[in-house]
Design a protein around this motif. Sequence first.
Motif, PDB file in Angstrom:
ATOM      1  N   ALA A 171       9.257   9.889   5.638  1.00 33.87           N
ATOM      2  CA  ALA A 171      10.299  10.762   5.107  1.00 33.87           C
ATOM      3  C   ALA A 171       9.870  12.211   5.255  1.00 33.87           C
ATOM      4  O   ALA A 171       8.856  12.620   4.732  1.00 33.87           O
ATOM      5  N   ASP A 172      10.660  12.955   6.002  1.00 33.02           N
ATOM      6  CA  ASP A 172      10.382  14.389   6.123  1.00 33.02           C
ATOM      7  C   ASP A 172      10.617  15.072   4.791  1.00 33.02           C
ATOM      8  O   ASP A 172       9.973  16.031   4.430  1.00 33.02           O
ATOM      9  N   ASP A 173      11.602  14.556   4.086  1.00 28.71           N
ATOM     10  CA  ASP A 173      12.000  15.161   2.823  1.00 28.71           C
ATOM     11  C   ASP A 173      12.011  14.033   1.779  1.00 28.71           C
ATOM     12  O   ASP A 173      13.005  13.349   1.608  1.00 28.71           O
ATOM     13  N   PRO A 174      10.864  13.831   1.141  1.00 32.43           N
ATOM     14  CA  PRO A 174      10.746  12.675   0.245  1.00 32.43           C
ATOM     15  C   PRO A 174      11.776  12.706  -0.887  1.00 32.43           C
ATOM     16  O   PRO A 174      12.256  11.656  -1.303  1.00 32.43           O
ATOM     17  N   ALA A 175      12.121  13.911  -1.335  1.00 30.59           N
ATOM     18  CA  ALA A 175      13.101  13.984  -2.425  1.00 30.59           C
ATOM     19  C   ALA A 175      14.444  13.455  -1.953  1.00 30.59           C
ATOM     20  O   ALA A 175      15.095  12.655  -2.626  1.00 30.59           O
ATOM     21  N   ALA A 176      14.825  13.868  -0.751  1.00 32.56           N
ATOM     22  CA  ALA A 176      16.106  13.402  -0.212  1.00 32.56           C
ATOM     23  C   ALA A 176      16.045  11.898   0.045  1.00 32.56           C
ATOM     24  O   ALA A 176      17.011  11.177  -0.177  1.00 32.56           O
TER      25      ALA A 176
ATOM     26  N   PRO B 109       0.840  -1.208   0.000  1.00 33.33           N
ATOM     27  CA  PRO B 109       0.000   0.000   0.000  1.00 33.33           C
ATOM     28  C   PRO B 109       0.869   1.250   0.000  1.00 33.33           C
ATOM     29  O   PRO B 109       1.892   1.306   0.675  1.00 33.33           O
ATOM     30  N   SER B 110       0.452   2.216  -0.787  1.00 32.96           N
ATOM     31  CA  SER B 110       1.249   3.442  -0.811  1.00 32.96           C
ATOM     32  C   SER B 110       0.406   4.612  -0.354  1.00 32.96           C
ATOM     33  O   SER B 110      -0.817   4.536  -0.287  1.00 32.96           O
ATOM     34  N   GLN B 111       1.094   5.658  -0.021  1.00 36.85           N
ATOM     35  CA  GLN B 111       0.408   6.876   0.390  1.00 36.85           C
ATOM     36  C   GLN B 111       0.740   7.973  -0.602  1.00 36.85           C
ATOM     37  O   GLN B 111       1.909   8.190  -0.909  1.00 36.85           O
ATOM     38  N   ARG B 112      -0.286   8.650  -1.070  1.00 41.38           N
ATOM     39  CA  ARG B 112      -0.055   9.747  -2.022  1.00 41.38           C
ATOM     40  C   ARG B 112       0.687  10.873  -1.330  1.00 41.38           C
ATOM     41  O   ARG B 112       0.441  11.168  -0.171  1.00 41.38           O
ATOM     42  N   LEU B 113       1.534  11.517  -2.047  1.00 41.56           N
ATOM     43  CA  LEU B 113       2.184  12.704  -1.518  1.00 41.56           C
ATOM     44  C   LEU B 113       1.207  13.873  -1.629  1.00 41.56           C
ATOM     45  O   LEU B 113       0.416  13.934  -2.564  1.00 41.56           O
ATOM     46  N   LEU B 114       1.298  14.747  -0.686  1.00 41.26           N
ATOM     47  CA  LEU B 114       0.455  15.936  -0.683  1.00 41.26           C
ATOM     48  C   LEU B 114       0.605  16.657  -2.017  1.00 41.26           C
ATOM     49  O   LEU B 114      -0.353  17.052  -2.659  1.00 41.26           O
ATOM     50  N   MET B 115       1.851  16.812  -2.411  1.00 39.25           N
ATOM     51  CA  MET B 115       2.118  17.392  -3.719  1.00 39.25           C
ATOM     52  C   MET B 115       3.049  16.447  -4.459  1.00 39.25           C
ATOM     53  O   MET B 115       4.075  16.078  -3.921  1.00 39.25           O
ATOM     54  N   PRO B 116       2.680  16.061  -5.670  1.00 37.94           N
ATOM     55  CA  PRO B 116       3.592  15.188  -6.412  1.00 37.94           C
ATOM     56  C   PRO B 116       4.943  15.882  -6.566  1.00 37.94           C
ATOM     57  O   PRO B 116       5.009  17.107  -6.671  1.00 37.94           O
ATOM     58  N   LEU B 117       5.944  15.061  -6.549  1.00 36.42           N
ATOM     59  CA  LEU B 117       7.303  15.591  -6.591  1.00 36.42           C
ATOM     60  C   LEU B 117       7.844  15.431  -7.997  1.00 36.42           C
ATOM     61  O   LEU B 117       7.640  14.380  -8.600  1.00 36.42           O
ATOM     62  N   THR B 118       8.537  16.406  -8.495  1.00 35.85           N
ATOM     63  CA  THR B 118       9.261  16.144  -9.742  1.00 35.85           C
ATOM     64  C   THR B 118      10.735  16.089  -9.414  1.00 35.85           C
ATOM     65  O   THR B 118      11.266  16.949  -8.724  1.00 35.85           O
ATOM     66  N   LEU B 119      11.355  15.052  -9.908  1.00 35.97           N
ATOM     67  CA  LEU B 119      12.770  14.828  -9.631  1.00 35.97           C
ATOM     68  C   LEU B 119      13.532  14.934 -10.924  1.00 35.97           C
ATOM     69  O   LEU B 119      13.245  14.230 -11.882  1.00 35.97           O
TER      70      LEU B 119
END
Length: 620
Positions: A529-534, A476-486
């Motif tokens: 993750a506090d910082d999903p990108a990191a 199961p996954s959780q959506r990010l509040l805002m999608p991230l672009t990497l």
Amino acid sequence: MSKIRILPDALASQVAAGEVVERPAAVVRELVENSLDAGAGHITVEVRRGGSALIRVTDDGGGMDREDAMLCMERHATSKIRTKEDLAAVGTFGFRGEALPSIASVSRFRLATREREALAGTEIEINGGRLAAVKDHGGAHGTVIEVRSLFFNVPARRKFLRTEATEYAHVEQQFRLHAIAHPETAFTLIRDDEVAFHLPATRDLLERIRGLVGEDLASRLIEVEPVEHHGIRIEGHIGGPGLSRSNRQQQLTFLNGRPIESAIINYGLKEGYHTALMKGQHPVTFLFLRMPPETFDINVHPAKKEARFHDGYAVREAVARAVGRALESAGRLPGGHSTLSPRPQAFAPAQVQTALPLQTARVATGDAPRVVQAEPARPHMTSRMFTGPDANSAEKIIAPSPVVTTPEAPPPVPNPEAAVEKKARGVPAFRIIGVLHKLYILMESAEGLVLMDQHAAHERVNFEKMRRAMEQGGVPSQRLLMPLTLQLSPRDADVLARNLEPLSRLGIEAEPFGPNIFKIEALPSFVRADDPAAWLDRVIEELKSLSSRTSSLRLGEDMIATTVCRHSVKANDRLSLPEQQALLEDLFACEMPYCCPHGRPTLIQMSLGELERKFGRQAP
Ligand code: ADP
Ligand code: MG
């Protein structure tokens, strides 16, 4: 021209080649250096099969006339007139006028070159040191050098080559070093007919870095403003706190414009980062040192660029200061970074960064933690020392990660769900005593003392949960509040692209969103993750190192799962008593409770007998 003659010293060249040209990347280094010396504005490096099939370096530099082209294939022929200073700084790099004949002696070699104004150019072919052909060349001005079948005539050396992926990784690293050292030159790297990098010429170092590592990483760099200390000038760009790598591939340092490796500089970096860097991790740096040529030597081995500093301590201190100051002024310090040690013996004392003072201080004095500091300098840092995000987040440990929004999403571990699916195995009757260093849960057992490594236990629990979920169709996954672009480097993008499918079953929803750009929509629900990108950055980094170690771009599901799990829990999270209990229960619901997915123990027991022996109550 049909006459075939053996070049003088062909054998000597082969011997020299063994030292100089140990692998394709070394050939690339030599050829690119020559192109730079020839004043090229654009250098293209092309490799096939990691360079063992083909290395081709094309430049638009000054080129050579026929006489020079012939001459440069003789040993010790060099056209480079050097000033005394050049000799001190450049000449010591090794083989003066030896590179080309050495390379030509162990490959199928082709040189095509034309001077800017010349009517015709020259093409020379040499096979394993034997001159095979000399003809006119009608191509563009500049020089092309092709090196095919490296070591074809030295089987012992050819056998020494590693996998294509490894050799390519070295080539890319070499390319990176040159490209960073010379932003004003355009560079292109082509791997197996695909463009890996195309870097236009620029005056802006950061722009060059961006081209190499991607927008995302570049935006997380901070500038080291030029500073001078003991006559050592330091500047560049370095990763901010929290940005780190498990290897030194992106820890690039340059001395007077040339890539350099130096343990002294590495120490200085470590010292400068201090607690801003996780133990065992390496910083990302693009750091330039400039110092008078008479204050260091470069040598040791012709193929390695190691510096020996006459005053190593000054260098180390200068680097540490420059880095420490940049980190400070960036104002992005997480709590805990405060003790830039001024003397080597005070260098990163472990007890200063551990959690013991933090925990006692917070318990004792609430919101005004006392500060334990190694040295009195930098008073402005002290108030932040133990109040970073780490300390603050301790209160809301059970709250789901702030980036995650789905209300019905299951809370992070320890997860009550797991208790439901628990197997029949009983949880041993352990009485929890407390937590040591926010990491080890201390428990009393019938036999004595049991310690549980909270981090390892979480990893195990998550891993098994993940595997079960995968068997049942996906995590199961959780959506990010805002999608991230990497935005990733091409290599990172490659690793991610090739593993998207297993990652999606692991709950990481990512999709291509442009060249080397990915959109991340969701993360596994148990990831905090506090910082999903990191967070993703670290995962990708580890996947990348795994894929180069296994030389396979597609990784096994278990391998990915252990990686994701390793990064799914944070050390030093304080758990409440019920959470500690739940973790213990979850652990014993696992099939393999006694070690983490990486094989480290989750539990250690110290028997009463052992304690008695230690206290001298019982004869050993
Ligand atoms: P070194 O670089 O130490 O002089 P090399 O064997 O690498 O020795 O090169 C020998 C000579 O060949 C150089 O001094 C230079 O005159 C010439 N040369 C090599 N590569 C190029 C190039 N790409 N463009 C122009 N001249 C080159
Ligand atoms: Mg050279």
